[in-house]
Design a protein around this motif. Sequence first.
Motif, mmCIF file in Angstrom:
data_model
loop_
_atom_site.group_PDB
_atom_site.id
_atom_site.type_symbol
_atom_site.label_atom_id
_atom_site.label_comp_id
_atom_site.label_asym_id
_atom_site.label_seq_id
_atom_site.Cartn_x
_atom_site.Cartn_y
_atom_site.Cartn_z
ATOM 1 N N UNK A 189 0.833 -1.201 0.000
ATOM 2 C CA UNK A 189 0.000 0.000 0.000
ATOM 3 C C UNK A 189 0.870 1.254 0.000
ATOM 4 N N UNK A 190 1.962 1.219 0.735
ATOM 5 C CA UNK A 190 2.871 2.363 0.796
ATOM 6 C C UNK A 190 3.457 2.681 -0.570
ATOM 7 N N UNK A 191 3.663 1.671 -1.409
ATOM 8 C CA UNK A 191 4.205 1.909 -2.748
ATOM 9 C C UNK A 191 3.261 2.738 -3.605
ATOM 10 N N UNK A 192 1.975 2.762 -3.241
ATOM 11 C CA UNK A 192 1.007 3.591 -3.970
ATOM 12 C C UNK A 192 1.030 5.041 -3.496
ATOM 13 N N UNK A 193 1.868 5.324 -2.508
ATOM 14 C CA UNK A 193 1.929 6.677 -1.963
ATOM 15 C C UNK A 193 0.921 6.911 -0.851
ATOM 16 N N UNK A 194 0.309 5.841 -0.336
ATOM 17 C CA UNK A 194 -0.690 5.953 0.718
ATOM 18 C C UNK A 194 -0.057 5.659 2.082
ATOM 19 N N UNK A 195 -0.711 6.136 3.131
ATOM 20 C CA UNK A 195 -0.165 6.002 4.479
ATOM 21 C C UNK A 195 -1.126 5.212 5.371
ATOM 22 N N UNK A 196 -0.869 3.914 5.571
ATOM 23 C CA UNK A 196 -1.718 3.110 6.455
ATOM 24 C C UNK A 196 -1.676 3.609 7.893
ATOM 25 N N UNK A 197 -2.787 3.434 8.570
ATOM 26 C CA UNK A 197 -2.896 3.831 9.971
ATOM 27 C C UNK A 197 -2.347 2.735 10.874
ATOM 28 N N UNK A 198 -1.565 3.125 11.868
ATOM 29 C CA UNK A 198 -1.062 2.188 12.865
ATOM 30 C C UNK A 198 -2.057 2.109 14.019
ATOM 31 N N UNK A 199 -2.460 0.904 14.363
ATOM 32 C CA UNK A 199 -3.395 0.670 15.464
ATOM 33 C C UNK A 199 -2.678 -0.213 16.474
#
Length: 227
Positions: A189-199
Amino acid sequence: MARMIALVPAAGTGSRFGAPSPKQYLQLNGKPLMWHTLATLAAVPAIDEVAVVISPQDEWFDDFAWALPKLSVHRVGGASRADSVAAGLAALACADDDWVLVHDAARCCLSVAAAERLIATLADHPVGGLLALPVPDTVKRADGDGRVSATVPRNGLWLAQTPQMFRAGTLVRALDGGGADITDEASAIERLGLKPQLVEGDAQNFKVTYPRDLALARAILAARDAQ
């Protein structure tokens, strides 16, 4: 209405474990290790389906009685985790807005509460995210001889866990083409330039990697059964 699907890639051979069968099939408190993983996911009310992805050449799955609600089995696993997840998504024919929680088969001590916390936190999130733990210890970088070359500041460092929860359409796009650098779904997902949320997750949600890990997993599961 969007579905909530748990996807468990389990096509690996567990070569580091050195056992006669893949580690997901080793006995743990009277059940295959992976049974505990799948049972927890099936017990989460918000999850509609628990899909396990195994190798087409899997010789062990049918030797056990799984008898779990919501379970579907897909013999489409590939050579890598990313390949297995991508093949599983294709087999499930997910809608783009379905939520998919990808979880390691060997994280058999996941709790229902941790999974529910992830789902509740990310329900309206535009990207998705993952369970993770802040790094609690001092981190050292080693040189080629196994000696300390630097102390790495741990501020902002987290240890990734699973489940990792993303919309199916985004995950399919992120995994397209694979890549050796995809170590988990969040990295794709990060390769798409998006930032996943850390839970924030739970230290008990560790990955059984070596034989010595089985004793800890047995103790955690036995303590839960005794409650």
